[in-house]
Design an enzyme around this catalytic site. Structure first.
Site, PDB file in Angstrom:
ATOM      1  N   LYS A   1       0.720  -1.522   0.208  1.00 32.25           N
ATOM      2  CA  LYS A   1       0.063   0.048  -0.186  1.00 32.25           C
ATOM      3  C   LYS A   1       0.767   0.867  -0.233  1.00 32.25           C
ATOM      4  O   LYS A   1       1.843   0.545   0.444  1.00 32.25           O
ATOM      5  CB  LYS A   1      -0.799   0.156   0.901  1.00 32.25           C
ATOM      6  CG  LYS A   1      -0.244  -0.398   2.697  1.00 32.25           C
ATOM      7  CD  LYS A   1      -0.735  -0.209   3.275  1.00 32.25           C
ATOM      8  CE  LYS A   1      -0.389  -0.165   5.002  1.00 32.25           C
ATOM      9  NZ  LYS A   1      -1.282  -0.603   6.269  1.00 32.25           N
TER      10      LYS A   1
ATOM     11  N   ARG B   1     -10.745   0.498  15.294  1.00 30.26           N
ATOM     12  CA  ARG B   1     -10.925   1.244  14.123  1.00 30.26           C
ATOM     13  C   ARG B   1     -11.351   1.275  12.657  1.00 30.26           C
ATOM     14  O   ARG B   1     -12.007   1.539  12.667  1.00 30.26           O
ATOM     15  CB  ARG B   1      -9.561   1.344  13.607  1.00 30.26           C
ATOM     16  CG  ARG B   1      -9.046   2.725  13.034  1.00 30.26           C
ATOM     17  CD  ARG B   1      -7.012   1.723  12.503  1.00 30.26           C
ATOM     18  NE  ARG B   1      -6.564   1.441  11.693  1.00 30.26           N
ATOM     19  CZ  ARG B   1      -5.686   0.995  10.644  1.00 30.26           C
ATOM     20  NH1 ARG B   1      -4.363   1.896  11.202  1.00 30.26           N
ATOM     21  NH2 ARG B   1      -5.453   0.329  10.383  1.00 30.26           N
TER      22      ARG B   1
ATOM     23  N   TYR C   1      16.768  29.541   4.284  1.00 26.64           N
ATOM     24  CA  TYR C   1      15.404  30.848   4.350  1.00 26.64           C
ATOM     25  C   TYR C   1      16.036  31.155   6.324  1.00 26.64           C
ATOM     26  O   TYR C   1      16.209  29.927   7.524  1.00 26.64           O
ATOM     27  CB  TYR C   1      14.806  30.846   4.622  1.00 26.64           C
ATOM     28  CG  TYR C   1      13.919  30.245   3.375  1.00 26.64           C
ATOM     29  CD1 TYR C   1      14.154  31.468   2.984  1.00 26.64           C
ATOM     30  CD2 TYR C   1      13.042  28.993   2.528  1.00 26.64           C
ATOM     31  CE1 TYR C   1      12.944  31.681   1.779  1.00 26.64           C
ATOM     32  CE2 TYR C   1      13.172  29.100   1.313  1.00 26.64           C
ATOM     33  CZ  TYR C   1      12.711  29.852   0.911  1.00 26.64           C
ATOM     34  OH  TYR C   1      12.267  30.651  -0.499  1.00 26.64           O
TER      35      TYR C   1
ATOM     36  N   MET D   1      11.554  23.771   0.255  1.00 30.32           N
ATOM     37  CA  MET D   1      11.229  23.151  -1.167  1.00 30.32           C
ATOM     38  C   MET D   1      11.573  22.388  -2.129  1.00 30.32           C
ATOM     39  O   MET D   1      10.978  21.361  -1.830  1.00 30.32           O
ATOM     40  CB  MET D   1       9.951  24.104  -2.153  1.00 30.32           C
ATOM     41  CG  MET D   1       8.969  23.310  -2.896  1.00 30.32           C
ATOM     42  SD  MET D   1       8.166  24.472  -3.417  1.00 30.32           S
ATOM     43  CE  MET D   1       7.262  25.397  -2.143  1.00 30.32           C
TER      44      MET D   1
END
Ligand SMILES: *Cc1c(COP(=O)(O)O)cnc(C)c1O
Length: 332
Positions: free
Chosen positions: A33, A117, A242, A287
């Site tokens: 998954k 769950r 930054y 980023m």
């Protein structure tokens, strides 16, 4: 660009150890998954097939359809199909949803044994069996999931006991299969005797357990590398990135690498992160850029997601699944 390498040798080594634990390769269902825990869905599916794995577990029908050619059996954990499949099995997570499955679907019934769950309550069992029959579904297995398989509280044993009771109650249905173990539970069991194990993190080599076991032999499969964009000499007192959070104490060479949080490397790793070769990060991760006190053309960022997880205050699962599908994946 950042890139990922996948160690076939380590993956096969892990499968060897898992096979020792299950005593049978047919009992291994590899959990693929979420892009195979960030490793790459098709890459890992192909490798698994090459090793001889015949079963896979995924989250969605879309993932299942992408990889069904590689396996004999695929279990979908959370999706309701419009048309039944001969190979793909679907999970019933809620008694109220049984009516939504297409007639003739192969289904597996999840039982909530204490995680609260997903799954039906054990007292709903008879009602669920009738509804499954009415809906014309083919029930193949009953399974549960452990909340505390990797913790030493008594909770694991409690859930296990509940599931054993359910197995006994259903023993008259001789064609039903049963499974409950994830990676942690498999390595907790001394004599594994269920029909299948749903193994994810163990196969990827990043399982962490608070007790000694054969899992200590597992080896991480995935490494992350980044390529250099540029280098510069940073003088004493100069700041990097930054917010200027890195300030050079003496003149040092700092290089910028072409990867950042947009590639899935957690920003929270910046605080004090050191690569496996002891290279310090310089300032914040941005980023698409990260700076390190290094001059290397290609920098190994990590080769064990557990190390990064420690820095970021999270778990290896989150570090791995955060890695974006656009990263190039290369077998080594
Ligand atoms: C993700 C998942 C697994 C695999 O767990 P690991 O800890 O990675 O082995 C097994 N079963 C279910 C139901 C899951 O959601």
């Amino acid at each position: 660009m950042a890139s990922i390498t996948l160690s076939k040798a380590n993956f096969f080594h892990n499968l060897d150890i898992i096979k020792e634990q299950t005593q049978a390769i047919e009992k291994i269902a590899l959990v693929l998954k979420d892009n195979a825990y960030g490793h790459g869905l098709c890459e890992m599916a192909k490798l698994a097939k090459e090793y001889g794995i015949t079963r896979a577990v995924v989250r969605s029908n879309e993932e299942a359809q992408t990889i069904e050619e590689f396996f004999e059996y695929v279990l979908v954990l959370a999706d309701t199909p419009k048309i039944p499949s001969k190979k793909i099995r679907y999970t019933i997570n809620d008694i109220k949803k049984i009516s939504e499955f297409a007639k003739d679907s192969l289904v597996e019934l999840k039982i909530d044994t204490g995680m609260s769950r997903n799954g039906i309550a054990s007292h709903e069992m008879q009602e669920a069996l009738s509804l499954i029959k009415e809906q014309g579904l083919n029930l193949e297995a009953v399974f549960t999931h452990h909340a505390c398989a990797d913790e030493l509280s008594g909770e694991y044993e409690k859930q296990k006991e509940k599931f054993e009771k359910i197995k006994k109650e259903l023993s008259k249905y001789s064609n039903l299969r049963f499974h409950s173990c994830n990676s942690a539970a498999l390595f907790r069991e001394e004599n594994f005797d269920e029909d299948m194990v749903r193994v994810g993190i163990g196969a990827y080599g990043c399982l962490e357990l608070p007790f000694p076991s054969n899992a200590e032999e597992l080896r991480p499969v995935l490494s992350l590398y980044a390529q250099k964009n540029s280098s510069r000499e940073v003088n004493c007192g100069d700041c990097v990135g930054y917010g200027g959070t890195f300030s050079a104490k003496k003149s040092v060479l700092v290089s910028n690498y072409d990867f950042g949080y947009a590639d899935g490397f957690l920003r929270s790793c910046a605080q004090g992160y050191k690569t496996p070769d002891n290279t310090n990060i310089a300032g914040r991760i941005s980023m698409d850029n990260s700076s390190f006190v290094s001059d290397k053309e290609e920098l190994l960022i990590f080769n064990d997601a557990r190390d990064v997880a420690k820095y970021a205050g999270t778990i290896s699962y989150e570090v791995l699944t955060a890695l974006k599908p656009h990263l190039k994946r290369r077998l080594v």
